[in-house]
Scaffold this motif. Sequence first.
Motif, PDB file in Angstrom:
ATOM      1  N   LYS A   1       0.841  -1.195   0.000  1.00 62.66           N
ATOM      2  CA  LYS A   1       0.000   0.000   0.000  1.00 62.66           C
ATOM      3  C   LYS A   1       0.877   1.246   0.000  1.00 62.66           C
ATOM      4  O   LYS A   1       1.877   1.315   0.713  1.00 62.66           O
ATOM      5  N   THR A   2       0.477   2.240  -0.779  1.00 63.53           N
ATOM      6  CA  THR A   2       1.195   3.506  -0.857  1.00 63.53           C
ATOM      7  C   THR A   2       0.346   4.617  -0.283  1.00 63.53           C
ATOM      8  O   THR A   2      -0.856   4.702  -0.570  1.00 63.53           O
ATOM      9  N   GLY A   3       0.971   5.455   0.514  1.00 58.50           N
ATOM     10  CA  GLY A   3       0.334   6.655   1.037  1.00 58.50           C
ATOM     11  C   GLY A   3       1.075   7.875   0.524  1.00 58.50           C
ATOM     12  O   GLY A   3       2.269   7.802   0.203  1.00 58.50           O
ATOM     13  N   TYR A   4       0.377   8.979   0.445  1.00 56.98           N
ATOM     14  CA  TYR A   4       0.944  10.214  -0.091  1.00 56.98           C
ATOM     15  C   TYR A   4       0.816  11.322   0.936  1.00 56.98           C
ATOM     16  O   TYR A   4      -0.191  11.417   1.628  1.00 56.98           O
ATOM     17  N   ILE A   5       1.851  12.162   0.990  1.00 51.08           N
ATOM     18  CA  ILE A   5       1.817  13.328   1.870  1.00 51.08           C
ATOM     19  C   ILE A   5       2.134  14.561   1.040  1.00 51.08           C
ATOM     20  O   ILE A   5       3.184  14.623   0.395  1.00 51.08           O
ATOM     21  N   VAL A   6       1.236  15.517   1.058  1.00 50.51           N
ATOM     22  CA  VAL A   6       1.501  16.823   0.461  1.00 50.51           C
ATOM     23  C   VAL A   6       2.096  17.666   1.582  1.00 50.51           C
ATOM     24  O   VAL A   6       1.445  17.923   2.598  1.00 50.51           O
ATOM     25  N   PHE A   7       3.357  18.054   1.396  1.00 51.51           N
ATOM     26  CA  PHE A   7       4.116  18.721   2.451  1.00 51.51           C
ATOM     27  C   PHE A   7       4.346  20.188   2.097  1.00 51.51           C
ATOM     28  O   PHE A   7       4.976  20.503   1.094  1.00 51.51           O
ATOM     29  N   ALA A   8       3.816  21.076   2.932  1.00 54.31           N
ATOM     30  CA  ALA A   8       3.922  22.515   2.704  1.00 54.31           C
ATOM     31  C   ALA A   8       4.562  23.200   3.903  1.00 54.31           C
ATOM     32  O   ALA A   8       4.741  22.588   4.962  1.00 54.31           O
ATOM     33  N   HIS A   9       4.870  24.481   3.733  1.00 53.02           N
ATOM     34  CA  HIS A   9       5.488  25.235   4.826  1.00 53.02           C
ATOM     35  C   HIS A   9       4.534  25.403   6.000  1.00 53.02           C
ATOM     36  O   HIS A   9       4.908  25.198   7.144  1.00 53.02           O
ATOM     37  N   GLY A  10       3.304  25.779   5.713  1.00 56.07           N
ATOM     38  CA  GLY A  10       2.354  26.106   6.781  1.00 56.07           C
ATOM     39  C   GLY A  10       2.319  27.606   6.992  1.00 56.07           C
ATOM     40  O   GLY A  10       3.282  28.313   6.710  1.00 56.07           O
ATOM     41  N   SER A  11       1.189  28.084   7.474  1.00 52.36           N
ATOM     42  CA  SER A  11       0.989  29.515   7.641  1.00 52.36           C
ATOM     43  C   SER A  11       0.160  29.786   8.888  1.00 52.36           C
ATOM     44  O   SER A  11      -0.642  28.947   9.307  1.00 52.36           O
TER      45      SER A  11
ATOM     46  N   ALA B   1      -4.664  29.920   4.032  1.00 49.62           N
ATOM     47  CA  ALA B   1      -3.546  29.403   3.239  1.00 49.62           C
ATOM     48  C   ALA B   1      -3.376  27.900   3.466  1.00 49.62           C
ATOM     49  O   ALA B   1      -3.162  27.138   2.517  1.00 49.62           O
ATOM     50  N   ASN B   2      -3.482  27.459   4.701  1.00 45.10           N
ATOM     51  CA  ASN B   2      -3.369  26.029   5.004  1.00 45.10           C
ATOM     52  C   ASN B   2      -4.504  25.243   4.358  1.00 45.10           C
ATOM     53  O   ASN B   2      -4.308  24.140   3.852  1.00 45.10           O
ATOM     54  N   GLU B   3      -5.689  25.839   4.365  1.00 46.22           N
ATOM     55  CA  GLU B   3      -6.833  25.161   3.756  1.00 46.22           C
ATOM     56  C   GLU B   3      -6.660  25.021   2.247  1.00 46.22           C
ATOM     57  O   GLU B   3      -7.114  24.031   1.658  1.00 46.22           O
ATOM     58  N   GLN B   4      -5.985  25.961   1.627  1.00 46.79           N
ATOM     59  CA  GLN B   4      -5.715  25.842   0.184  1.00 46.79           C
ATOM     60  C   GLN B   4      -4.822  24.639  -0.112  1.00 46.79           C
ATOM     61  O   GLN B   4      -5.009  23.949  -1.114  1.00 46.79           O
ATOM     62  N   VAL B   5      -3.869  24.370   0.762  1.00 43.29           N
ATOM     63  CA  VAL B   5      -3.025  23.187   0.602  1.00 43.29           C
ATOM     64  C   VAL B   5      -3.868  21.926   0.773  1.00 43.29           C
ATOM     65  O   VAL B   5      -3.755  20.974  -0.019  1.00 43.29           O
ATOM     66  N   ARG B   6      -4.721  21.918   1.783  1.00 45.90           N
ATOM     67  CA  ARG B   6      -5.593  20.756   1.994  1.00 45.90           C
ATOM     68  C   ARG B   6      -6.514  20.529   0.794  1.00 45.90           C
ATOM     69  O   ARG B   6      -6.744  19.392   0.377  1.00 45.90           O
ATOM     70  N   ALA B   7      -7.035  21.625   0.233  1.00 42.97           N
ATOM     71  CA  ALA B   7      -7.918  21.505  -0.929  1.00 42.97           C
ATOM     72  C   ALA B   7      -7.162  20.936  -2.128  1.00 42.97           C
ATOM     73  O   ALA B   7      -7.692  20.087  -2.858  1.00 42.97           O
TER      74      ALA B   7
ATOM     75  N   VAL C   1      -4.098   9.810   1.608  1.00 40.28           N
ATOM     76  CA  VAL C   1      -3.431  11.089   1.374  1.00 40.28           C
ATOM     77  C   VAL C   1      -3.506  11.915   2.648  1.00 40.28           C
ATOM     78  O   VAL C   1      -4.575  12.080   3.225  1.00 40.28           O
ATOM     79  N   GLU C   2      -2.369  12.414   3.052  1.00 43.73           N
ATOM     80  CA  GLU C   2      -2.271  13.286   4.221  1.00 43.73           C
ATOM     81  C   GLU C   2      -1.667  14.609   3.789  1.00 43.73           C
ATOM     82  O   GLU C   2      -1.004  14.698   2.748  1.00 43.73           O
ATOM     83  N   VAL C   3      -1.858  15.628   4.598  1.00 44.61           N
ATOM     84  CA  VAL C   3      -1.194  16.915   4.441  1.00 44.61           C
ATOM     85  C   VAL C   3      -0.337  17.111   5.676  1.00 44.61           C
ATOM     86  O   VAL C   3      -0.746  16.749   6.786  1.00 44.61           O
ATOM     87  N   ALA C   4       0.860  17.652   5.482  1.00 38.38           N
ATOM     88  CA  ALA C   4       1.739  17.943   6.619  1.00 38.38           C
ATOM     89  C   ALA C   4       2.377  19.307   6.404  1.00 38.38           C
ATOM     90  O   ALA C   4       2.544  19.756   5.269  1.00 38.38           O
ATOM     91  N   PHE C   5       2.724  19.931   7.522  1.00 40.29           N
ATOM     92  CA  PHE C   5       3.300  21.267   7.467  1.00 40.29           C
ATOM     93  C   PHE C   5       4.620  21.309   8.229  1.00 40.29           C
ATOM     94  O   PHE C   5       4.787  20.644   9.256  1.00 40.29           O
TER      95      PHE C   5
ATOM     96  N   PRO D   1      -0.274  22.194  12.728  1.00 37.57           N
ATOM     97  CA  PRO D   1      -0.179  20.734  12.625  1.00 37.57           C
ATOM     98  C   PRO D   1      -1.021  20.226  11.451  1.00 37.57           C
ATOM     99  O   PRO D   1      -1.881  20.947  10.951  1.00 37.57           O
ATOM    100  N   PRO D   2      -0.775  19.006  11.061  1.00 33.46           N
ATOM    101  CA  PRO D   2       0.207  18.059  11.593  1.00 33.46           C
ATOM    102  C   PRO D   2       1.579  18.257  10.961  1.00 33.46           C
ATOM    103  O   PRO D   2       1.691  18.786   9.856  1.00 33.46           O
ATOM    104  N   ASP D   3       2.598  17.822  11.680  1.00 30.37           N
ATOM    105  CA  ASP D   3       3.943  17.869  11.119  1.00 30.37           C
ATOM    106  C   ASP D   3       4.173  16.600  10.294  1.00 30.37           C
ATOM    107  O   ASP D   3       3.344  15.691  10.269  1.00 30.37           O
TER     108      ASP D   3
END
Length: 119
Positions: free
Chosen positions: A2-12, A17-23, A37-41, A46-48
């Motif tokens: 199984k593969t999982g994906y993380i979209v990793f951004a700076h965070g604000s 701005a964070n919600e735009q990354v989640r979207a 799929v997870e988002v991390a900042f 959070p989450p890191d």
Amino acid sequence: MKTGYIVFAHGSRLEQANEQVRAAARAMAAAGGFDRVEVAFLDCTPPDLLSAVGRLVEGGVGRVVIIPYFLTLGRHAAEDLPRIAEEAARLHPHVKIEITETLDGHPALGRILLERALQ
């Protein structure tokens, strides 16, 4: 595996701005048919990245693909991200952790800039 994906951004500190990354991550997941799929900042919210990797591992993934949500290969993508990914690999030695390229140089960026210029 199984593969999982993380979209990793700076965070604000600006939640919008964070919600735009989640979207963007939700849109990627839907378009790709990805259910893990997870988002991390890196900072500010959070989450890191370590927490996001942990959630995916708890969900049974054996491979994690980290997608940097950065336009260029700056210090965070070149130094911070690999350092944190190495730490995640030490914590989860049975999981394969990969990092994609940043968005820099992707052919869609020129089209996006053109679209904005013509608005």
